[in-house]
Design a protein around this motif. Structure first.
Motif, PDB file in Angstrom:
ATOM      1  N   LEU A 105       0.823  -1.210   0.000  1.00  0.00           N
ATOM      2  CA  LEU A 105       0.000   0.000   0.000  1.00  0.00           C
ATOM      3  C   LEU A 105       0.855   1.258   0.000  1.00  0.00           C
ATOM      4  CD1 LEU A 105      -2.691  -1.172   2.571  1.00  0.00           C
ATOM      5  CD2 LEU A 105      -2.897  -1.115   0.075  1.00  0.00           C
ATOM      6  N   GLU A 106       1.997   1.190   0.670  1.00  0.00           N
ATOM      7  CA  GLU A 106       2.907   2.341   0.689  1.00  0.00           C
ATOM      8  C   GLU A 106       3.447   2.621  -0.718  1.00  0.00           C
ATOM      9  OE1 GLU A 106       6.983   3.812   3.005  1.00  0.00           O
ATOM     10  OE2 GLU A 106       5.904   2.013   3.670  1.00  0.00           O
ATOM     11  N   GLU A 107       3.707   1.571  -1.484  1.00  0.00           N
ATOM     12  CA  GLU A 107       4.195   1.767  -2.853  1.00  0.00           C
ATOM     13  C   GLU A 107       3.111   2.329  -3.768  1.00  0.00           C
ATOM     14  OE1 GLU A 107       6.547  -0.954  -4.915  1.00  0.00           O
ATOM     15  OE2 GLU A 107       7.648  -1.704  -3.161  1.00  0.00           O
ATOM     16  N   LEU A 108       1.864   1.980  -3.505  1.00  0.00           N
ATOM     17  CA  LEU A 108       0.761   2.434  -4.348  1.00  0.00           C
ATOM     18  C   LEU A 108       0.265   3.826  -3.973  1.00  0.00           C
ATOM     19  CD1 LEU A 108      -1.278  -0.900  -4.368  1.00  0.00           C
ATOM     20  CD2 LEU A 108       0.084   0.007  -6.257  1.00  0.00           C
ATOM     21  N   ALA A 109       0.555   4.271  -2.755  1.00  0.00           N
ATOM     22  CA  ALA A 109      -0.001   5.522  -2.236  1.00  0.00           C
ATOM     23  C   ALA A 109       0.334   6.759  -3.065  1.00  0.00           C
ATOM     24  CB  ALA A 109       0.441   5.729  -0.788  1.00  0.00           C
ATOM     25  N   PRO A 110       1.547   6.918  -3.604  1.00  0.00           N
ATOM     26  CA  PRO A 110       1.824   8.145  -4.364  1.00  0.00           C
ATOM     27  C   PRO A 110       0.886   8.370  -5.534  1.00  0.00           C
ATOM     28  CG  PRO A 110       3.874   7.034  -3.805  1.00  0.00           C
ATOM     29  CD  PRO A 110       2.766   6.104  -3.423  1.00  0.00           C
ATOM     30  N   GLN A 111       0.383   7.300  -6.142  1.00  0.00           N
ATOM     31  CA  GLN A 111      -0.523   7.455  -7.281  1.00  0.00           C
ATOM     32  C   GLN A 111      -1.990   7.421  -6.887  1.00  0.00           C
ATOM     33  OE1 GLN A 111       0.185   4.818 -10.551  1.00  0.00           O
ATOM     34  NE2 GLN A 111      -1.570   5.553 -11.724  1.00  0.00           N
ATOM     35  N   PHE A 112      -2.341   6.594  -5.893  1.00  0.00           N
ATOM     36  CA  PHE A 112      -3.757   6.370  -5.607  1.00  0.00           C
ATOM     37  C   PHE A 112      -4.222   6.965  -4.283  1.00  0.00           C
ATOM     38  CE2 PHE A 112      -2.386   2.989  -8.454  1.00  0.00           C
ATOM     39  CZ  PHE A 112      -3.334   3.088  -9.462  1.00  0.00           C
ATOM     40  N   GLY A 113      -3.300   7.298  -3.403  1.00  0.00           N
ATOM     41  CA  GLY A 113      -3.673   7.872  -2.123  1.00  0.00           C
ATOM     42  C   GLY A 113      -3.562   6.857  -0.988  1.00  0.00           C
ATOM     43  N   ALA A 114      -3.772   7.346   0.217  1.00  0.00           N
ATOM     44  CA  ALA A 114      -3.649   6.504   1.400  1.00  0.00           C
ATOM     45  C   ALA A 114      -4.756   5.466   1.443  1.00  0.00           C
ATOM     46  CB  ALA A 114      -3.689   7.365   2.660  1.00  0.00           C
ATOM     47  N   ALA A 115      -4.416   4.288   1.915  1.00  0.00           N
ATOM     48  CA  ALA A 115      -5.362   3.179   1.976  1.00  0.00           C
ATOM     49  C   ALA A 115      -5.780   2.903   3.409  1.00  0.00           C
ATOM     50  CB  ALA A 115      -4.732   1.918   1.378  1.00  0.00           C
ATOM     51  N   LYS A 116      -6.923   2.280   3.546  1.00  0.00           N
ATOM     52  CA  LYS A 116      -7.377   1.763   4.830  1.00  0.00           C
ATOM     53  C   LYS A 116      -7.227   0.251   4.798  1.00  0.00           C
ATOM     54  CE  LYS A 116     -11.512   0.943   7.615  1.00  0.00           C
ATOM     55  NZ  LYS A 116     -12.981   1.121   7.724  1.00  0.00           N
ATOM     56  N   MET A 117      -6.428  -0.281   5.729  1.00  0.00           N
ATOM     57  CA  MET A 117      -6.290  -1.719   5.839  1.00  0.00           C
ATOM     58  C   MET A 117      -7.324  -2.230   6.843  1.00  0.00           C
ATOM     59  SD  MET A 117      -2.977  -4.179   6.718  1.00  0.00           S
ATOM     60  CE  MET A 117      -1.855  -2.920   6.129  1.00  0.00           C
ATOM     61  N   PHE A 118      -8.095  -3.217   6.449  1.00  0.00           N
ATOM     62  CA  PHE A 118      -9.172  -3.693   7.312  1.00  0.00           C
ATOM     63  C   PHE A 118      -8.635  -4.548   8.458  1.00  0.00           C
ATOM     64  CE2 PHE A 118     -11.446  -2.945   3.276  1.00  0.00           C
ATOM     65  CZ  PHE A 118     -12.398  -2.053   3.754  1.00  0.00           C
ATOM     66  N   ARG A 119      -9.357  -4.505   9.564  1.00  0.00           N
ATOM     67  CA  ARG A 119      -9.005  -5.313  10.724  1.00  0.00           C
ATOM     68  C   ARG A 119      -9.226  -6.792  10.421  1.00  0.00           C
ATOM     69  NH1 ARG A 119      -9.561  -3.341  15.926  1.00  0.00           N
ATOM     70  NH2 ARG A 119     -11.102  -4.945  16.421  1.00  0.00           N
ATOM     71  N   PRO A 120      -8.464  -7.667  11.073  1.00  0.00           N
ATOM     72  CA  PRO A 120      -8.618  -9.101  10.805  1.00  0.00           C
ATOM     73  C   PRO A 120      -9.796  -9.741  11.525  1.00  0.00           C
ATOM     74  CG  PRO A 120      -6.880  -8.758  12.418  1.00  0.00           C
ATOM     75  CD  PRO A 120      -7.312  -7.389  11.959  1.00  0.00           C
ATOM     76  N   TYR A 121     -10.470  -8.965  12.376  1.00  0.00           N
ATOM     77  CA  TYR A 121     -11.545  -9.525  13.182  1.00  0.00           C
ATOM     78  C   TYR A 121     -12.900  -9.323  12.493  1.00  0.00           C
ATOM     79  CZ  TYR A 121      -7.664  -8.653  16.323  1.00  0.00           C
ATOM     80  OH  TYR A 121      -6.409  -8.581  16.868  1.00  0.00           O
TER      81      TYR A 121
END
Length: 221
Positions: A45-61
């Motif tokens: 996600l850090e590699e993709l952020a410059p083009q697409f923006g910050a991501a939300k990673m979902f919780r595993p629960y």
């Protein structure tokens, strides 16, 4: 941390979780999840952020309060990037024992958003644009999915143009790759990046024609 691939140990972790979705298994293998699933997903996600923006990673629960399925843990790790300020249109990526999945579009729409979506689909300009984009994506190997009505939506006729699209209450395109060697390499960001770029027109259409809901947030139970 730079992205080096999704380790095979992460897929093995999810195979085990599918077989034993319990707190005991999770506690014993939590370190595997952190090192071989969550950490590489964060790096991707850090590699993709410059083009697409910050991501939300979902919780595993899992939220089991209103579900018949009471297994406590998700058997995949997903993350979403929402098209900034548009209210509708997102990119999604997911890793699991089944491999890698990428998707884009909208998954849950409120009633006011569904009404705007259907007005746009019925419009003589916007409707054909979406129809052409959906046809292009399908021809390119994307699966077109989303919640759909079985019946004809109120106010429309079974003979209406684009009736299949009018039945949708949500709309997204999905592509899936089963586990292969490239999944464990730095080639993954290119695959995801190219796929998300291919979904840009769909997301822009949704942002322009559906937008954010104007309904008040639902109270939490």
């Amino acid at each position: 941390m730079s992205f080096a691939g999704f380790p095979d140990e992460g897929l093995v972790f999810y195979e085990g979780l599918e077989a034993d979705n319990s707190k005991t298994y999770w506690t014993a293998h939590r370190a595997d999840y952190e090192a071989h699933v969550r950490a590489p997903m964060a790096a991707l996600l850090e590699e993709l952020a410059p083009q697409f923006g910050a991501a939300k990673m979902f919780r595993p629960y899992r939220d089991v309060r209103f579900s018949h399925d009471k297994t406590p843990y998700k058997t995949h790790q997903g993350a979403v990037v929402t098209l900034g300020g548009r209210g509708a249109g997102s990119w999604y990526v997911q890793i699991s024992a089944d491999g890698l999945m990428v998707s884009g579009g909208c998954w849950r729409l409120e009633s006011d958003q569904v009404a705007r979506y259907r007005r746009a689909v019925a419009d003589d300009v916007q409707g054909p644009r979406l129809e052409a984009e959906v046809a292009r994506l399908r021809a390119g190997g994307w699966d077109i999915e989303g919640d759909r009505l079985v019946r004809v939506p109120a106010g429309f006729s079974a003979d209406d143009d684009r009736i299949d699209l009018l039945r949708h209450k949500s709309l997204h395109a999905t592509r899936h790759w089963t586990p292969e060697d490239w999944l464990h390499t730095p080639a993954v960001p290119t695959r995801v990046r190219d796929s998300w770029r291919d979904l840009a027109t769909l997301n822009v259409w949704l942002g322009d024609n559906v937008g954010a809901t104007t309904k008040e947030p639902r109270p939490r139970r």
